[in-house]
Scaffold this active site. Structure first.
Site, PDB file in Angstrom:
ATOM      1  N   ASP A  17      -0.970   7.289  -0.303  1.00 36.78           N
ATOM      2  CA  ASP A  17      -1.806   8.259   0.402  1.00 36.78           C
ATOM      3  C   ASP A  17      -0.994   9.103   1.383  1.00 36.78           C
ATOM      4  O   ASP A  17      -1.010  10.337   1.322  1.00 36.78           O
ATOM      5  CB  ASP A  17      -2.932   7.551   1.160  1.00 36.78           C
ATOM      6  CG  ASP A  17      -3.917   6.858   0.232  1.00 36.78           C
ATOM      7  OD1 ASP A  17      -4.066   7.317  -0.913  1.00 36.78           O
ATOM      8  OD2 ASP A  17      -4.520   5.864   0.650  1.00 36.78           O
ATOM      9  N   ARG A  98      -5.846  -1.970  12.919  1.00 38.00           N
ATOM     10  CA  ARG A  98      -6.042  -0.518  13.024  1.00 38.00           C
ATOM     11  C   ARG A  98      -6.160  -0.017  14.467  1.00 38.00           C
ATOM     12  O   ARG A  98      -5.576   1.011  14.813  1.00 38.00           O
ATOM     13  CB  ARG A  98      -7.270  -0.086  12.208  1.00 38.00           C
ATOM     14  CG  ARG A  98      -7.160  -0.322  10.714  1.00 38.00           C
ATOM     15  CD  ARG A  98      -5.842   0.142  10.161  1.00 38.00           C
ATOM     16  NE  ARG A  98      -5.793   0.079   8.709  1.00 38.00           N
ATOM     17  CZ  ARG A  98      -4.708  -0.247   8.017  1.00 38.00           C
ATOM     18  NH1 ARG A  98      -3.594  -0.591   8.658  1.00 38.00           N
ATOM     19  NH2 ARG A  98      -4.715  -0.235   6.709  1.00 38.00           N
ATOM     20  N   ASP A 127     -11.528   1.887   7.260  1.00 31.43           N
ATOM     21  CA  ASP A 127     -10.412   2.248   8.141  1.00 31.43           C
ATOM     22  C   ASP A 127     -10.581   3.613   8.789  1.00 31.43           C
ATOM     23  O   ASP A 127     -10.101   3.840   9.898  1.00 31.43           O
ATOM     24  CB  ASP A 127      -9.088   2.195   7.368  1.00 31.43           C
ATOM     25  CG  ASP A 127      -8.556   0.782   7.235  1.00 31.43           C
ATOM     26  OD1 ASP A 127      -9.046  -0.101   7.950  1.00 31.43           O
ATOM     27  OD2 ASP A 127      -7.659   0.561   6.404  1.00 31.43           O
ATOM     28  N   SER A 179      -4.442  -1.727  -4.501  1.00 27.95           N
ATOM     29  CA  SER A 179      -4.447  -1.215  -3.136  1.00 27.95           C
ATOM     30  C   SER A 179      -4.201  -2.399  -2.214  1.00 27.95           C
ATOM     31  O   SER A 179      -4.990  -3.343  -2.185  1.00 27.95           O
ATOM     32  CB  SER A 179      -5.801  -0.560  -2.823  1.00 27.95           C
ATOM     33  OG  SER A 179      -5.840  -0.136  -1.478  1.00 27.95           O
TER      34      SER A 179
END
Length: 410
Positions: A17, A98, A127, A179
């Site tokens: 990404d 995060r 996220d 992923s």
């Protein structure tokens, strides 16, 4: 809007990404400057060669921030103290990583005078919420760019097409493109065959598990270990004092070798859909278990009950990215108060995916052998229980008698 954005700080992992986002930003925002920031929360080799890759794909520079100790000390351990596990299985590995990363990105964006912060989270996932809530807490006026919500790319295959067209090197291929999210606490696997809950995870397939082995492949001999806690914080293994990073790393090694901490679950994402994930959390599984065992002898019943209720909400708050909120801070204050007596040693046996209790001691224990014994004692009068039962059972007795009267009058 594009002309106003001259400098963007990008949350950069070097994965698929974020690798394609750098050229995409420059193409769509008037060749803006892109500053990449990677928060090191224990990704290990994933950070190798990251600076060269970021610069080569168009970033002006890369920050690599070592956040491992702060992550374990200020985010992981307080969550373990709370006993917070999302939907009974998920030990929140991505969830509490995060906020600390996003906080540092916001600080760097403000220092650099950036016009926007960009992240590579999809519009389907959790996220995006976790990153953006943290950014709002530390840079409330900062514009946020989320390419997955606005670009024309619709799939990971199309991302790979874009990367190949722009000569961006990738460590993945179309066939093995799980992923994954990795840090010092855990590794998650999503996508491909795991998207169908009917499919069994390929634990014994070479390369699938990275932090340990499947229970079937674990040794036939058990591993014993003793963890020492001070006020709910683990500080030593087998009498050897360790810092947070060293301790979690050691437990990952011990747990991974014994097939500990594998979780396969379908969870409820914040955005409403269900998602299937496979998680490796070997050291975390051991710590949660050991901490819970120690609390069984150091917390009184009512405090433990309230704490248990709050742990569900605490897990939701962490999962939903609400770390920097008054609610989380208030719950943490309660948890910290409960941990004053959670000091002692927990001995465990690890065997083929199982964590087995092997003894617990504490200077603050509430367990009194003389009271609990089945043998003769001088501290408990068993005759006292009759009066207690009469009072405790009074509502049941009254209801039954009145019911008998009503039936008799029919």
């Amino acid at each position: 809007m594009a002309k106003e954005i001259k400098k963007v700080v990008l949350a950069y992992s070097g994965g698929l990404d974020t690798s394609i986002i750098i050229p995409w930003l420059k193409e769509n925002y008037n060749n803006c400057e892109v500053i990449a920031v990677s928060g090191d929360v224990g990704q290990g080799t994933e950070l190798d060669g990251l600076e060269e890759k970021a610069i080569k794909t168009g970033a002006s520079k890369l920050y690599i921030e070592d956040l491992k100790e702060e992550f374990i000390r200020d985010y992981v351990f307080p969550t373990v103290q709370a006993g917070a596990i999302y939907e009974n299985r998920y030990m929140l590995g991505t969830s509490f990583a995060r906020p600390i990363i996003a906080k540092r990105i916001a600080e760097i964006a403000l220092k650099e005078g950036a016009d926007a912060i960009c992240h590579g989270c999809t519009g389907k996932g959790n996220d995006q919420v976790r990153f953006e809530l943290a950014i709002k807490a530390f840079a409330p006026d900062m514009e946020i760019i989320a390419p997955w919500r606005i670009w024309d790319i619709k799939s990971r295959d199309e991302e790979i097409d874009y990367a190949e067209a722009h000569n961006i090197p990738l460590k993945i291929n179309r066939e093995t493109n799980y992923s994954k999210d990795k840090n010092i606490w855990h590794l998650s696997h999503e996508g491909l065959d795991l998207e169908d809950p009917a499919n069994e995870p390929q634990y014994n397939k070479e390369g699938f598990l990275e932090m340990g082995v499947s229970p079937e492949m674990a040794p036939d001999k058990a591993t014993y270990l003793t963890i020492h806690f001070e006020k709910g914080i683990p500080t030593a293994i087998d009498g050897v004092e360790m810092g947070p990073v060293e301790l979690v790393t050691k437990l990952n090694q011990l747990g991974g070798a014994n097939g500990i901490g594998l979780a396969d679950l379908v969870e409820n994402r914040l955005v409403g859909m269900k998602s299937r994930g496979v998680y490796e959390t070997p050291g975390g599984a051991i710590l949660y278990h050991a901490h819970e065992v120690l609390e069984t002898i150091t917390l009184d019943k009512e405090t433990a009950r309230i704490k248990q209720y709050l742990s569900i909400k605490f897990a939701d708050v962490v999962y939903n990215g609400q770390w920097y909120t008054p609610l989380r801070e208030a719950m943490s204050a309660f948890v910290t108060e409960t941990q004053k007596t959670v000091t002692g040693d927990v001995r465990l046996k690890l065997y083929k995916g199982n964590i087995i209790n092997a003894g617990v001691t504490s200077p603050y224990t509430l367990y009194d052998e003389e009271v609990a014994t089945f043998d003769e004692d001088n501290v408990y009068n068993q005759a006292d229980s009759a009066g207690f039962i009469n009072l405790f059972g009074l509502p049941i007795k009254v209801r039954a008698k009145l019911e008998q009267k009503r039936n008799a009058n029919k």
